[in-house]
Motif scaffolding. Structure first.
Motif, short mmCIF file in Angstrom:
data_model
loop_
_atom_site.label_atom_id
_atom_site.label_comp_id
_atom_site.label_asym_id
_atom_site.label_seq_id
_atom_site.Cartn_x
_atom_site.Cartn_y
_atom_site.Cartn_z
N ILE A 133 0.85 -1.19 0.00
CA ILE A 133 0.00 0.00 0.00
C ILE A 133 0.88 1.24 0.00
N SER A 134 0.62 2.12 -0.94
CA SER A 134 1.29 3.42 -0.98
C SER A 134 0.32 4.47 -0.47
N THR A 135 0.83 5.43 0.30
CA THR A 135 -0.02 6.50 0.82
C THR A 135 0.52 7.86 0.40
N LYS A 136 -0.38 8.77 0.17
CA LYS A 136 -0.04 10.17 -0.10
C LYS A 136 -0.96 11.03 0.74
N ARG A 137 -0.51 12.23 1.03
CA ARG A 137 -1.35 13.15 1.80
C ARG A 137 -1.19 14.56 1.24
N MET A 138 -2.31 15.29 1.21
CA MET A 138 -2.28 16.65 0.71
C MET A 138 -3.23 17.50 1.55
N ASP A 139 -2.71 18.56 2.15
CA ASP A 139 -3.49 19.43 3.02
C ASP A 139 -3.64 20.84 2.48
N SER A 140 -3.01 21.14 1.34
CA SER A 140 -3.10 22.49 0.78
C SER A 140 -2.58 22.47 -0.66
N SER A 141 -2.67 23.62 -1.34
CA SER A 141 -2.14 23.77 -2.70
C SER A 141 -2.61 22.65 -3.62
#
Length: 343
Positions: free
Chosen positions: A163-171
């Protein structure tokens, strides 16, 4: 006077406390419930996820530290242990070292009592022993090594779940295309070498995208779903919509965090010696921190059904069990079967 732990070392202490409280003594609740069709359906522990997601907000650390995305990795590995997979089967482990091959752990447990404690102490006090332990894991795909965030593997079976994870909280508009492009490439690289392994992708996204950039959100949800439907991409994809106060927002990096690039073969150099540091937080301090963590909510009702964490975990765990003989992963099979009506 001992130095203050790094942000990642401090995060790990809080993460470990949260996970231990959720599964005292390693006793995990059974995540399976009957679905609408009567078949087992995975019910995630969203309360624990919300606590874990509050840790980087408390520490006020940006994405470049790796801590915000690490909260998702810790939660997924915890959920897989709830499913019945062993502590040493799922990486990252709930204790240092985070990556420890199961045969190495079994060997240490088999040692005579007189030397077992020393061997265990040596393992737990070192974040990375080249060729043995590590703080993160890389898997060879078709053409290059790829760091994978959550793994079930053994030398007997090879990788069973990646499992690969990514996270984005802005832009969102600036960074979303890059994240999707990277994910397509990673999926093909891993899928072509490990076609039987259950391959998943989880994307953590702050919910303010729904108000700030609704068109970007619509586009992103569509592509995430397609990533989980194509023959040469992921078997399942997931969206975690995180809602939290603007007062608690993560620091915004001036520049987007750099990609890890193509890893070189062989043991990776230690770039984060955080867990080797001597300084630790007192248990009472960690407990007080957990009690006052910033509040995070998971917006289940606004998450598309085909991207829900419940569907994602149901799909991947079922795939792992279907691809192995019935005498393997027996506890995971028992837990899943326990909610089925007896014939």
């Amino acid at each position: 006077m001992a130095a203050r732990p790094s942000s990642k070392a401090e995060a790990w202490e809080i993460f470990d406390h949260i996970v231990e409280a959720a599964a005292p003594g390693g006793e995990h609740s059974n995540p399976w419930v009957p679905g609408s069709d009567g078949q087992p359906f995975f019910h995630p522990d969203y309360d624990t996820l919300a606590l874990l997601l509050g840790v980087p907000l408390h520490l006020k650390v940006g994405t470049q530290t790796g801590v915000p995305a690490l909260a998702l990795d810790v939660w997924l590995s915890y959920e897989l242990r709830r499913a019945g997979f062993g502590t040493d089967q799922v990486w990252p482990r709930p204790a240092n070292p985070r990556v420890l091959p199961a045969p190495v752990s079994a060997f240490v447990k088999s040692l005579p009592t007189a030397i077992r404690a020393k061997a265990q102490s040596h393992l737990t006090s070192n974040t990375s022993i080249p060729g043995v332990t590590s703080s993160s894991a890389s898997i060879l795909g078709k053409n290059y090594l790829k760091q994978v965030d959550v793994i079930i593997t053994d030398w007997v079976t090879g990788p069973e779940l990646l499992i690969s994870t990514k996270r984005m909280d802005s832009s969102y508009g600036k960074n979303a295309p890059n994240r999707i492009e990277e994910s397509y490439g990673d999926a093909k690289n891993l899928r072509l070498r490990h076609p039987i392994a259950a391959l998943g992708f989880l994307f953590g996204l702050r919910s303010d995208i729904l108000e700030k950039e609704p068109k970007t959100a619509e586009w992103l949800f569509d592509l995430l779903a397609k990533l989980g439907r194509e023959d040469d991409a992921y078997h399942s994809t997931c969206l975690v919509l995180m809602d939290y106060s603007s007062d608690q927002a993560l620091p915004v990096a001036v520049e987007e965090e750099p990609s890890e690039g193509i890893l070189e073969p062989g043991p990776q150099p230690i770039t984060d010696p955080a867990e080797d540091e001597i300084a630790h937080l007192a248990d009472s301090t960690v407990e007080n921190i957990v009690k006052t963590l910033p509040k995070v909510s998971i917006l289940e009702n606004q998450t598309p059904d085909d991207l829900s964490p419940a569907r994602f975990l149901t799909s991947l765990v079922t795939r792992v069990l279907a691809a192995t003989p019935v005498n393997m992963h027996e506890e995971a099979r028992r837990r899943r079967a326990s909610i089925l009506p007896r014939k």
